[in-house]
Design an enzyme around this catalytic site. Structure first.
Site, PDB file in Angstrom:
ATOM      1  N   CYS A  27      61.743  -9.470  70.847  1.00 20.02           N
ATOM      2  CA  CYS A  27      63.034  -9.269  71.360  1.00 20.02           C
ATOM      3  C   CYS A  27      63.327  -7.734  71.107  1.00 20.02           C
ATOM      4  O   CYS A  27      62.907  -7.093  70.523  1.00 20.02           O
ATOM      5  CB  CYS A  27      64.078 -10.309  70.955  1.00 20.02           C
ATOM      6  N   VAL A  58      61.619  -7.449  65.646  1.00 22.69           N
ATOM      7  CA  VAL A  58      63.013  -7.326  65.852  1.00 22.69           C
ATOM      8  C   VAL A  58      63.168  -5.646  65.636  1.00 22.69           C
ATOM      9  O   VAL A  58      62.703  -5.270  64.619  1.00 22.69           O
ATOM     10  CB  VAL A  58      63.840  -7.958  64.560  1.00 22.69           C
ATOM     11  N   ILE A  85      58.956  -4.696  62.515  1.00 24.31           N
ATOM     12  CA  ILE A  85      60.309  -3.882  62.624  1.00 24.31           C
ATOM     13  C   ILE A  85      60.070  -3.060  63.779  1.00 24.31           C
ATOM     14  O   ILE A  85      58.990  -2.179  63.662  1.00 24.31           O
ATOM     15  CB  ILE A  85      60.668  -3.112  61.416  1.00 24.31           C
ATOM     16  N   LYS A  86      60.539  -3.140  64.837  1.00 24.40           N
ATOM     17  CA  LYS A  86      60.420  -2.485  66.160  1.00 24.40           C
ATOM     18  C   LYS A  86      61.285  -1.187  66.020  1.00 24.40           C
ATOM     19  O   LYS A  86      62.410  -1.276  65.951  1.00 24.40           O
ATOM     20  CB  LYS A  86      60.743  -3.032  67.345  1.00 24.40           C
ATOM     21  N   ILE A  87      60.393   0.017  66.109  1.00 20.14           N
ATOM     22  CA  ILE A  87      60.993   1.257  65.817  1.00 20.14           C
ATOM     23  C   ILE A  87      60.821   2.186  67.109  1.00 20.14           C
ATOM     24  O   ILE A  87      59.795   2.251  67.545  1.00 20.14           O
ATOM     25  CB  ILE A  87      60.556   2.185  64.667  1.00 20.14           C
TER      26      ILE A  87
END
Ligand code: G3P
Length: 228
Positions: A27, A58, A85-87
């Site tokens: 998402c 996320v 972890i989306k960076i």
């Protein structure tokens, strides 16, 4: 190719999971906005449904590396270690990716619009990089070509990172990347359902049912047509 659903609506996720072989959920803040609830409330519900070992991706919100790292720690504390972890792949993002990768945190480089973003995120230690296929197309470039180019650059330079292609508008885009061997695609519920949505398929299946009923009677199946 892993298939993830790019959605935060628990009903959509449950429906898609019931029928399709899915590998996780992704998402972003825009997707969370559509749910209009506290993000952790939504994400905890998704985590509980998909299980603690499934991939959940996320995104952090901060634009400064140190704050991104703090967000990452908090996200994983609440949603578990299998939370990627989306960076965003901006300079501060690369700095955060290097730090998180050195700690063994799984990172997905996101907001990828160019091959070099994808390559640098992988080189910095991201496990996935997410080129936005349709958004790249909308800029007048070729999103599929960019996704393939990133895949090739990572493989050719032995970087342990896979493409997780995102931002699809149709099934053909997914098929093309699957055939090319990219590691993952994350797709919306309607595009997942479009993968095998075809009236010709339904018509062929209906003929089989009708023919069997002609042979054995209305509503007959292989369960009921016993030879006794
Ligand atoms: O999560 C990022 C990506 O999936 C964006 O998709 O449809 O908003 O271009 P879209």
């Amino acid at each position: 190719m892993k298939l993830l659903i790019d959605n935060a609506n628990i009903e959509d996720i449950k429906r898609i999971y019931e029928y399709y072989p899915m590998d996780g959920v992704t998402c972003n803040p825009t997707i969370l906005l559509k749910e209009g609830k506290n993000p952790y409330k939504i994400l905890k519900e998704i985590r509980e449904f998909i299980g603690s070992d499934a991939q959940l991706h996320v995104q952090v919100i901060s634009l400064v590396a140190e704050e991104m790292v703090k967000e990452a720690h908090q996200i994983q504390k609440i949603l578990g270690k299998h939370t990627f972890i989306k960076i965003p792949v901006i300079p501060e993002g690369l700095k955060a990716i290097k730090q998180l990768a050195s700690e063994g945190v799984n990172v997905t480089g996101t907001a990828v619009y160019s091959p070099m973003q994808g390559y640098l995120a992988g080189k910095a230690g991201a496990k996935y990089v997410a080129p936005y296929v349709n958004r790249i197309d909308n800029l007048g470039y070729n999103g599929i070509a960019v996704a393939k180019q990133i895949h090739d650059m990572l493989k050719d330079t032995n970087i342990d990172c896979e493409v997780i292609a995102a931002s699809f508008k149709n099934a053909q885009q997914v098929i093309e990347l699957c055939e090319y061997g990219v590691g993952a695609s994350t797709i919306s519920a309607d595009v997942v359902e479009g993968l095998i949505k075809n009236d010709t398929i339904n018509a062929a299946v209906d003929v089989f049912v009708k023919d069997f009923e002609t042979l054995c009677g209305t509503h007959a199946t292989m369960l009921t047509c016993l030879d006794d």
